[in-house]
Design an enzyme around this catalytic site. Structure first.
Site, PDB file in Angstrom:
ATOM      1  N   ARG A 188       0.821  -1.221   0.000  1.00 38.39           N
ATOM      2  CA  ARG A 188       0.000   0.000   0.000  1.00 38.39           C
ATOM      3  C   ARG A 188       0.853   1.270   0.000  1.00 38.39           C
ATOM      4  O   ARG A 188       0.430   2.306  -0.507  1.00 38.39           O
ATOM      5  CB  ARG A 188      -0.965  -0.003   1.188  1.00 38.39           C
ATOM      6  CG  ARG A 188      -1.900   1.195   1.159  1.00 38.39           C
ATOM      7  CD  ARG A 188      -3.079   1.067   2.100  1.00 38.39           C
ATOM      8  NE  ARG A 188      -3.897   2.257   2.009  1.00 38.39           N
ATOM      9  CZ  ARG A 188      -5.070   2.410   2.577  1.00 38.39           C
ATOM     10  NH1 ARG A 188      -5.578   1.415   3.295  1.00 38.39           N
ATOM     11  NH2 ARG A 188      -5.762   3.522   2.443  1.00 38.39           N
ATOM     12  N   HIS A 193       3.539  16.190   0.204  1.00 43.77           N
ATOM     13  CA  HIS A 193       3.193  16.627   1.566  1.00 43.77           C
ATOM     14  C   HIS A 193       4.110  17.759   2.011  1.00 43.77           C
ATOM     15  O   HIS A 193       3.675  18.691   2.695  1.00 43.77           O
ATOM     16  CB  HIS A 193       3.280  15.448   2.544  1.00 43.77           C
ATOM     17  CG  HIS A 193       2.132  14.482   2.413  1.00 43.77           C
ATOM     18  ND1 HIS A 193       2.085  13.288   3.104  1.00 43.77           N
ATOM     19  CD2 HIS A 193       0.999  14.531   1.688  1.00 43.77           C
ATOM     20  CE1 HIS A 193       0.956  12.654   2.793  1.00 43.77           C
ATOM     21  NE2 HIS A 193       0.298  13.387   1.932  1.00 43.77           N
TER      22      HIS A 193
HETATM   23  P1  NAD Z   1     -11.841  18.949  -0.907  1.00 41.86           P
HETATM   24  O1  NAD Z   1     -12.544  17.967  -0.090  1.00 41.86           O
HETATM   25  O2  NAD Z   1     -11.352  20.189  -0.239  1.00 41.86           O
HETATM   26  O3  NAD Z   1     -12.791  19.351  -2.121  1.00 41.86           O
HETATM   27  C1  NAD Z   1     -12.347  20.307  -3.033  1.00 41.86           C
HETATM   28  C2  NAD Z   1     -13.360  21.463  -3.181  1.00 41.86           C
HETATM   29  O4  NAD Z   1     -14.452  21.043  -3.979  1.00 41.86           O
HETATM   30  C3  NAD Z   1     -13.948  21.912  -1.873  1.00 41.86           C
HETATM   31  O5  NAD Z   1     -14.159  23.311  -1.934  1.00 41.86           O
HETATM   32  C4  NAD Z   1     -15.294  21.195  -1.847  1.00 41.86           C
HETATM   33  O6  NAD Z   1     -16.243  21.805  -0.998  1.00 41.86           O
HETATM   34  C5  NAD Z   1     -15.693  21.277  -3.285  1.00 41.86           C
HETATM   35  N1  NAD Z   1     -16.600  20.262  -3.790  1.00 41.86           N
HETATM   36  C6  NAD Z   1     -16.685  18.975  -3.418  1.00 41.86           C
HETATM   37  N2  NAD Z   1     -17.527  18.316  -4.212  1.00 41.86           N
HETATM   38  C7  NAD Z   1     -18.010  19.224  -5.105  1.00 41.86           C
HETATM   39  C8  NAD Z   1     -18.907  19.131  -6.187  1.00 41.86           C
HETATM   40  N3  NAD Z   1     -19.439  17.964  -6.578  1.00 41.86           N
HETATM   41  N4  NAD Z   1     -19.195  20.254  -6.870  1.00 41.86           N
HETATM   42  C9  NAD Z   1     -18.608  21.444  -6.526  1.00 41.86           C
HETATM   43  N5  NAD Z   1     -17.731  21.580  -5.528  1.00 41.86           N
HETATM   44  C10 NAD Z   1     -17.429  20.464  -4.829  1.00 41.86           C
HETATM   45  O7  NAD Z   1     -10.565  18.305  -1.634  1.00 41.86           O
HETATM   46  P2  NAD Z   1     -10.308  16.863  -2.289  1.00 41.86           P
HETATM   47  O8  NAD Z   1      -9.338  17.122  -3.360  1.00 41.86           O
HETATM   48  O9  NAD Z   1     -11.557  16.161  -2.598  1.00 41.86           O
HETATM   49  O10 NAD Z   1      -9.586  16.058  -1.120  1.00 41.86           O
HETATM   50  C11 NAD Z   1      -8.317  16.427  -0.650  1.00 41.86           C
HETATM   51  C12 NAD Z   1      -8.102  15.778   0.698  1.00 41.86           C
HETATM   52  O11 NAD Z   1      -8.131  14.358   0.551  1.00 41.86           O
HETATM   53  C13 NAD Z   1      -6.780  16.122   1.329  1.00 41.86           C
HETATM   54  O12 NAD Z   1      -6.981  16.482   2.667  1.00 41.86           O
HETATM   55  C14 NAD Z   1      -5.987  14.832   1.252  1.00 41.86           C
HETATM   56  O13 NAD Z   1      -5.069  14.699   2.289  1.00 41.86           O
HETATM   57  C15 NAD Z   1      -7.076  13.819   1.339  1.00 41.86           C
HETATM   58  N6  NAD Z   1      -6.732  12.492   0.806  1.00 41.86           N
HETATM   59  C16 NAD Z   1      -6.985  11.413   1.579  1.00 41.86           C
HETATM   60  C17 NAD Z   1      -6.704  10.146   1.114  1.00 41.86           C
HETATM   61  C18 NAD Z   1      -7.061   8.946   1.949  1.00 41.86           C
HETATM   62  O14 NAD Z   1      -6.680   7.833   1.588  1.00 41.86           O
HETATM   63  N7  NAD Z   1      -7.810   9.119   3.013  1.00 41.86           N
HETATM   64  C19 NAD Z   1      -6.148   9.968  -0.156  1.00 41.86           C
HETATM   65  C20 NAD Z   1      -5.897  11.105  -0.938  1.00 41.86           C
HETATM   66  C21 NAD Z   1      -6.195  12.375  -0.446  1.00 41.86           C
HETATM   67  N1  GLY Z   2      -3.739   7.539  -0.748  1.00 41.79           N
HETATM   68  C1  GLY Z   2      -2.887   6.480  -0.341  1.00 41.79           C
HETATM   69  C2  GLY Z   2      -3.560   5.390   0.416  1.00 41.79           C
HETATM   70  O1  GLY Z   2      -4.741   5.398   0.595  1.00 41.79           O
HETATM   71  O2  GLY Z   2      -2.906   4.494   0.883  1.00 41.79           O
END
Ligand code: NAD
Ligand code: GLY
Length: 366
Positions: A240, A251
């Site tokens: 993973r 990051h």
């Molecule tokens: P986000 O959640 O901030 O969404 C981006 C923007 O789009 C926000 O303003 C949101 O309100 C808006 N939005 C969401 N859906 C929409 C829609 N359908 N229409 C219009 N606007 C919409 O950002 P993201 O890119 O989705 O996620 C980034 C986050 O994900 C980071 O914090 C990152 O660390 C995390 N992440 C986590 C994992 C994991 O495995 N848990 C993997 C990759 C990224």
């Molecule tokens: N985005 C990497 C993981 O979920 O492991």
């Protein structure tokens, strides 16, 4: 609608992908069965999609609590988490309640973490509405918040009951956010599937244009690849970790520039180019593969250069990264397109060189 499964034994769950499915009561009914649902969303997503979700849940007979948090990466912090927990307590959510994350990766990470710790853990459902969340963050159970010293430094593994990815929701996504999601799609091809990378090279303009069929294929293939990896290595003992390709540099960019100034996907995009350059220096990736990585990232409208951050600052920030052990930075490198490796034996001079050749100063000098 297409459905696939994350094969995790007793914790196995389905991922449903399709247009218009977030309002399909039949998908929620077997998961809720008279339980209380706490929907966590924000002021951007709620006006667009909350009513459809609320109607679907009402049709299942679930009583619904709505919790709206601030928008943006800054929401991934203790205070927001505390507000979610407080709202759930005030609404008398119990251990049978189900948290539903309606939004992008920020909402999914935050609401998933709230579910992981509320009364020692309650169930949750991911309803991802960004491309990034549909192809990556909603699958695999990583939940958490940021710390001023490091990205995603506080969190828990907590798998959802189901992922309901409505590709129709991508129609309202700002183009910059769509592009940021494409970074993680490209990553899946680079790390795991050369044929998928070639498909992306052939169809990038359709994806950027929001073509529903192309987007559906990108979401389904990404989820298939990620589901296989998570099923084999849920807790990131090895395989993973390869999904963190580009994330060590990425990051550092996010933390170094202040959360929210670079989108996560943008930072990962520049990070993938740096990681490809590093792979060429450390071997055995060949220069033509690095050129393909650069070209596809650029065609996706994503940055191929990092910000103006000193190499020493990158190294300092990367030492705090979760992938660093005993101060040694572990990098995911590419051996070829579609094949990655985990390395902790890399010469810091090669790392600095990879950063330097993706820096604005170098671009300005050309
Ligand atoms: P986000 O959640 O901030 O969404 C981006 C923007 O789009 C926000 O303003 C949101 O309100 C808006 N939005 C969401 N859906 C929409 C829609 N359908 N229409 C219009 N606007 C919409 O950002 P993201 O890119 O989705 O996620 C980034 C986050 O994900 C980071 O914090 C990152 O660390 C995390 N992440 C986590 C994992 C994991 O495995 N848990 C993997 C990759 C990224
Ligand atoms: N985005 C990497 C993981 O979920 O492991």
């Amino acid at each position: 609608m297409q459905s696939l499964r994350v094969a995790l034994g007793a914790q196995a769950y389905p991922i449903h992908v399709g247009a218009g499915i977030l309002g399909d009561a039949a998908l929620y009914a077997p998961l809720l069965e008279g339980r209380r649902a706490a929907i966590v969303s924000n002021a951007v997503v709620a006006p667009l999609y909350l009513e459809r979700l609320r109607s679907a849940l009402a049709a299942c007979g679930a009583s619904v609590v709505e919790i709206l948090v601030e928008d943006g990466e800054q929401a991934k912090r203790w205070e927001t988490l505390d507000a979610i927990i407080g709202a759930m307590l005030e609404a008398r959510c119990d251990r049978r309640s189900v948290v539903i994350a309606l939004g992008g990766g920020v909402i999914g990470d935050l609401a998933g973490f709230a579910a992981a710790i509320y009364q020692r853990g309650v169930a949750f459902i991911q309803v991802p509405t960004t491309l990034l969340a549909q192809v990556d963050s909603s699958v695999g159970g990583k939940t958490g918040i940021n710390h001023a010293l490091g990205k995603n430094m506080i969190g828990a593994f907590h798998q959802p009951l189901a992922v309901i990815a409505d590709v129709g929701a991508l129609a309202t996504l700002p183009p910059r956010e769509l592009r940021a999601g494409l970074a993680e799609v490209i990553k899946h091809g680079l790390v795991l599937d050369a044929a998928f990378f070639e498909w992306l090279e052939a169809h990038m303009e359709r994806l950027l244009g929001g073509d529903p069929q192309a987007l559906t294929h990108a979401v389904v293939r990404s989820c298939e690849l990620k589901a296989q990896v998570v099923a084999a290595d849920e807790r990131e003992a090895g395989l993973r970790a390869l999904l963190n390709f580009g994330h060590t540099f990425g990051h550092a960019i996010e933390v170094g520039m202040g959360y929210g100034s670079w989108l996560h996907g943008e930072a990962v995009a520049a990070g993938m180019v740096m990681a490809a350059e590093l792979s060429a220096r450390a071997g055995p990736l060949d220069a033509s593969a690095v050129a393909r990585v650069r070209a596809l990232v650029a065609r996706a409208g994503l940055p191929v250069e990092g910000p103006d951050l000193a190499a020493a600052r990158y190294l300092e920030l990367m030492t705090v990264d979760k992938k660093a052990t005993a101060g040694r930075i572990r990098f995911v490198t590419l051996e070829a397109i579609g094949r990655a490796a985990l390395r902790d034996d890399l010469d810091p001079a090669a790392v600095r060189a990879a950063i330097a050749c993706c820096s604005p100063a170098r671009a300005a000098a050309q």
